[in-house]
Design a protein around this motif. Structure first.
Motif, PDB file in Angstrom:
ATOM      1  N   ARG A 144      46.584  37.159  41.512  1.00 14.04           N
ATOM      2  CA  ARG A 144      46.495  36.039  40.568  1.00 14.04           C
ATOM      3  C   ARG A 144      46.420  36.514  39.116  1.00 14.04           C
ATOM      4  NH1 ARG A 144      44.571  30.961  43.043  1.00 14.04           N
ATOM      5  NH2 ARG A 144      43.959  30.378  40.918  1.00 14.04           N
ATOM      6  N   ALA A 145      45.807  37.670  38.904  1.00 12.84           N
ATOM      7  CA  ALA A 145      45.611  38.161  37.531  1.00 12.84           C
ATOM      8  C   ALA A 145      46.931  38.479  36.847  1.00 12.84           C
ATOM      9  CB  ALA A 145      44.703  39.390  37.536  1.00 12.84           C
ATOM     10  N   ALA A 146      47.987  38.662  37.615  1.00 11.09           N
ATOM     11  CA  ALA A 146      49.308  38.900  37.021  1.00 11.09           C
ATOM     12  C   ALA A 146      49.708  37.730  36.122  1.00 11.09           C
ATOM     13  CB  ALA A 146      50.344  39.113  38.125  1.00 11.09           C
ATOM     14  N   ASP A 147      49.252  36.497  36.486  1.00  7.43           N
ATOM     15  CA  ASP A 147      49.555  35.305  35.686  1.00  7.43           C
ATOM     16  C   ASP A 147      48.306  34.729  35.014  1.00  7.43           C
ATOM     17  OD1 ASP A 147      52.337  35.203  36.502  1.00  7.43           O
ATOM     18  OD2 ASP A 147      51.560  34.616  38.479  1.00  7.43           O
ATOM     19  N   ASP A 148      47.165  35.355  35.243  1.00  7.81           N
ATOM     20  CA  ASP A 148      45.892  34.826  34.734  1.00  7.81           C
ATOM     21  C   ASP A 148      45.100  35.986  34.128  1.00  7.81           C
ATOM     22  OD1 ASP A 148      43.412  33.701  34.249  1.00  7.81           O
ATOM     23  OD2 ASP A 148      43.220  32.762  36.229  1.00  7.81           O
ATOM     24  N   PRO A 149      45.355  36.297  32.848  1.00  2.00           N
ATOM     25  CA  PRO A 149      44.726  37.482  32.241  1.00  2.00           C
ATOM     26  C   PRO A 149      43.217  37.368  32.058  1.00  2.00           C
ATOM     27  CG  PRO A 149      45.938  36.223  30.588  1.00  2.00           C
ATOM     28  CD  PRO A 149      46.255  35.597  31.918  1.00  2.00           C
ATOM     29  N   ASN A 150      42.652  36.174  32.261  1.00  2.00           N
ATOM     30  CA  ASN A 150      41.208  35.986  32.101  1.00  2.00           C
ATOM     31  C   ASN A 150      40.475  35.949  33.442  1.00  2.00           C
ATOM     32  OD1 ASN A 150      41.195  35.701  29.174  1.00  2.00           O
ATOM     33  ND2 ASN A 150      42.333  33.810  29.558  1.00  2.00           N
ATOM     34  N   LEU A 151      41.136  36.414  34.502  1.00  2.00           N
ATOM     35  CA  LEU A 151      40.521  36.482  35.831  1.00  2.00           C
ATOM     36  C   LEU A 151      40.170  37.932  36.143  1.00  2.00           C
ATOM     37  CD1 LEU A 151      39.851  34.977  38.531  1.00  2.00           C
ATOM     38  CD2 LEU A 151      42.153  35.620  39.290  1.00  2.00           C
ATOM     39  N   TYR A 152      38.956  38.146  36.644  1.00  5.38           N
ATOM     40  CA  TYR A 152      38.453  39.506  36.860  1.00  5.38           C
ATOM     41  C   TYR A 152      37.777  39.599  38.231  1.00  5.38           C
ATOM     42  CZ  TYR A 152      38.830  39.394  31.750  1.00  5.38           C
ATOM     43  OH  TYR A 152      39.281  39.246  30.462  1.00  5.38           O
ATOM     44  N   TYR A 153      37.683  40.840  38.716  1.00  5.94           N
ATOM     45  CA  TYR A 153      37.003  41.096  39.992  1.00  5.94           C
ATOM     46  C   TYR A 153      35.935  42.161  39.793  1.00  5.94           C
ATOM     47  CZ  TYR A 153      36.183  42.765  44.770  1.00  5.94           C
ATOM     48  OH  TYR A 153      35.591  43.144  45.950  1.00  5.94           O
ATOM     49  N   LEU A 154      34.776  41.958  40.433  1.00  6.89           N
ATOM     50  CA  LEU A 154      33.706  42.954  40.421  1.00  6.89           C
ATOM     51  C   LEU A 154      33.242  43.174  41.851  1.00  6.89           C
ATOM     52  CD1 LEU A 154      31.541  44.702  38.958  1.00  6.89           C
ATOM     53  CD2 LEU A 154      30.161  42.632  38.726  1.00  6.89           C
ATOM     54  N   ASP A 155      33.309  44.402  42.308  1.00  5.03           N
ATOM     55  CA  ASP A 155      32.827  44.758  43.643  1.00  5.03           C
ATOM     56  C   ASP A 155      31.306  44.720  43.626  1.00  5.03           C
ATOM     57  OD1 ASP A 155      31.942  46.259  45.948  1.00  5.03           O
ATOM     58  OD2 ASP A 155      33.966  47.115  46.090  1.00  5.03           O
ATOM     59  N   GLY A 156      30.719  43.888  44.495  1.00 10.87           N
ATOM     60  CA  GLY A 156      29.261  43.727  44.514  1.00 10.87           C
ATOM     61  C   GLY A 156      28.506  45.017  44.778  1.00 10.87           C
ATOM     62  N   ARG A 157      29.173  46.006  45.380  1.00  7.32           N
ATOM     63  CA  ARG A 157      28.494  47.293  45.623  1.00  7.32           C
ATOM     64  C   ARG A 157      28.285  48.074  44.342  1.00  7.32           C
ATOM     65  NH1 ARG A 157      32.565  49.126  50.273  1.00  7.32           N
ATOM     66  NH2 ARG A 157      33.917  48.416  48.556  1.00  7.32           N
ATOM     67  N   ASP A 158      28.959  47.655  43.237  1.00  4.36           N
ATOM     68  CA  ASP A 158      28.664  48.251  41.928  1.00  4.36           C
ATOM     69  C   ASP A 158      27.317  47.759  41.405  1.00  4.36           C
ATOM     70  OD1 ASP A 158      31.077  49.538  42.037  1.00  4.36           O
ATOM     71  OD2 ASP A 158      32.100  48.207  40.623  1.00  4.36           O
ATOM     72  N   LEU A 159      26.847  46.636  41.941  1.00  4.58           N
ATOM     73  CA  LEU A 159      25.540  46.093  41.558  1.00  4.58           C
ATOM     74  C   LEU A 159      24.431  46.621  42.466  1.00  4.58           C
ATOM     75  CD1 LEU A 159      26.603  42.342  41.079  1.00  4.58           C
ATOM     76  CD2 LEU A 159      26.493  44.142  39.335  1.00  4.58           C
ATOM     77  N   TYR A 160      24.775  46.857  43.735  1.00  5.94           N
ATOM     78  CA  TYR A 160      23.812  47.366  44.720  1.00  5.94           C
ATOM     79  C   TYR A 160      24.627  47.988  45.840  1.00  5.94           C
ATOM     80  CZ  TYR A 160      20.144  47.285  48.354  1.00  5.94           C
ATOM     81  OH  TYR A 160      19.256  47.615  49.348  1.00  5.94           O
ATOM     82  N   GLY A 161      24.585  49.320  45.897  1.00  6.93           N
ATOM     83  CA  GLY A 161      25.400  50.043  46.865  1.00  6.93           C
ATOM     84  C   GLY A 161      24.577  50.970  47.747  1.00  6.93           C
ATOM     85  N   GLU A 162      25.247  51.959  48.315  1.00  5.96           N
ATOM     86  CA  GLU A 162      24.615  52.868  49.291  1.00  5.96           C
ATOM     87  C   GLU A 162      23.382  53.564  48.728  1.00  5.96           C
ATOM     88  OE1 GLU A 162      25.265  53.328  52.407  1.00  5.96           O
ATOM     89  OE2 GLU A 162      27.323  52.631  52.754  1.00  5.96           O
ATOM     90  N   ALA A 163      23.493  54.119  47.513  1.00  4.14           N
ATOM     91  CA  ALA A 163      22.363  54.854  46.926  1.00  4.14           C
ATOM     92  C   ALA A 163      21.190  53.918  46.651  1.00  4.14           C
ATOM     93  CB  ALA A 163      22.806  55.545  45.633  1.00  4.14           C
TER      94      ALA A 163
END
Length: 404
Positions: free
Chosen positions: A344-363
């Motif tokens: 979708r971001a190809a046509d929607d430059p204001n759409l983003y994704y964040l992997d929740g494991r960057d907020l709370y992951g294995e470590a």
């Protein structure tokens, strides 16, 4: 500062109380105010959406005022808030802690209190039944406040349905103008709702909003982030400068759909939001790490085997052998969300994704495990809030403040 709670009859002797009606101007973070026989019940879904929910879990979650706060300006040194709470409880499980009210004076925490009395919503997880046991109105009191004009915020408990019955102060109250802070509209599951945070201003969205300098409207609904069309329409229709949606864990918890239904549902959810917010920064966030459901489908089920520990824990009750037939796990959902956002971001430059494991992951899990295997503790809420603020509101992030 003196901060305690007790009945009105114990009010400081000789206090000249002024009672101020609770109106939309004094409450932030609520989308609807229902007038009840006792007072005002803040809702986080409008009445038309509540009528479409047809589920007791949604009804309970949206009426718990996560992120809802009374905001006013006053010289008062004493404040009383009469409320009638409805506190959830579970048959056979230890009683849940009382909800906390946070008092902020000019943006800083200046007191905390809990109330007494109120109703108890007793639920039986084995049978699915629930009954409300009625109780009396309670009072939260804050005294010893500085005798000067100040901005006061009283954040309501995120985990108790709260009818606001009366606001009393020993000096007049006036509404605070909205100001020019950007409004951040967020939707997610029980973790966004606040589950197991220490207090209403220390849920991860409230912490992130404070760090990002934005006004929070929190549509995190415990057990109810299900890609419901009515939720998408509420997000569409609610004014906001920034929008985020956290998708994943509840779809696995409740085992509500398979991959075939999931992808179009995500597209439809995002399409609806975009009808009202065509160019608003829109951040799709996947679930934080949850080991029981990373590679094992739902549903989640209570694990009654160790209730003696005082914590009701959960287990994954699905069969990994069904993943090839479309059963959802967090791993499957993250992969699909990443793909959909990239497409979708190809046509929607204001759409983003964040992997929740960057907020709370294995470590993080190794250091701060999830006490009940699904929900973070207070320290983890702080970490998630700080990480989100850094990644979303920080330099180069999707919610970074525009340069002046």
């Amino acid at each position: 500062m003196n901060h305690q709670h007790d009945a009105v009859s114990g009010s400081p002797e000789g206090t000249d109380w002024i009672t101020t009606p609770i109106t939309e101007e004094l409450l932030r973070g609520a989308l609807d105010l229902e007038r009840t026989e006792h007072g005002v019940l803040p809702h986080r879904l409008p009445a038309w959406a509540r009528a479409q929910a047809a589920d007791g879990q949604v009804a309970m979650a949206e009426a718990q005022p996560s992120g809802v706060r009374a905001v006013f300006r006053t010289r008062a040194t004493a404040i009383e808030l009469d409320t009638l709470r409805t506190k959830p409880a579970y048959e056979g499980a230890p009683p849940r802690p009382d909800g906390v009210y946070d008092l902020l004076v000019d943006g800083r925490l200046a007191g905390q209190a809990s109330t007494t009395g109120g109703n108890v919503l007793m639920m039986d997880m084995a049978t699915g039944s629930a009954e409300t046991r009625p109780g009396p109105v309670g009072t939260v009191r804050f005294t010893g406040l500085p005798e000067r004009m100040k901005d006061v915020e009283i954040w309501l408990p995120y985990n108790e349905i709260t009818q606001v019955v009366a606001l009393r102060t020993d000096a007049p109250v006036e509404a605070v103008p909205q100001g020019d802070r950007r409004v951040w509209l967020h939707h997610g599951s029980s973790i966004s709702h606040g589950s197991n945070a220490a207090s209403p201003t220390t849920t991860w969205p409230a912490l992130a909003a404070a760090l990002g300098g934005v006004e929070l409207v929190n549509l995190g609904f415990g057990g109810s982030a299900m890609l419901d069309p009515f939720t998408a329409r509420v997000l569409r229709d609610t004014p906001a400068d920034l929008v985020s949606v956290k998708i994943g864990i509840n779809l696995v918890n409740a085992d509500v759909m398979r991959l075939r239904a999931f992808a179009p549902a995500v597209h439809g959810f995002l399409d609806t939001i975009r009808e009202g917010h065509p160019t608003t920064p829109l951040l799709v966030v996947s679930a934080i790490l949850c080991p029981i459901h990373e590679d094992t489908p739902g549903p989640s089920a209570p694990d009654f085997s160790d209730l003696g520990s005082g914590v009701l824990r959960f287990k994954a009750a699905g069969d990994p052998a069904e993943i090839p037939f479309g059963k959802l796990t967090l791993g499957v959902i993250r992969e699909e969300l990443s793909r959909i956002v990239k497409q979708r971001a190809a046509d929607d430059p204001n759409l983003y994704y964040l992997d929740g494991r960057d907020l709370y992951g294995e470590a993080d899990f190794a250091e701060l495990p999830l006490p009940d295997r699904l929900h973070p503790d207070a320290a983890t809420h702080r970490r998630i809030g700080e990480r989100f603020a850094e990644r979303a509101f920080g330099t180069g992030g999707p919610f970074a403040a525009p340069r002046a």
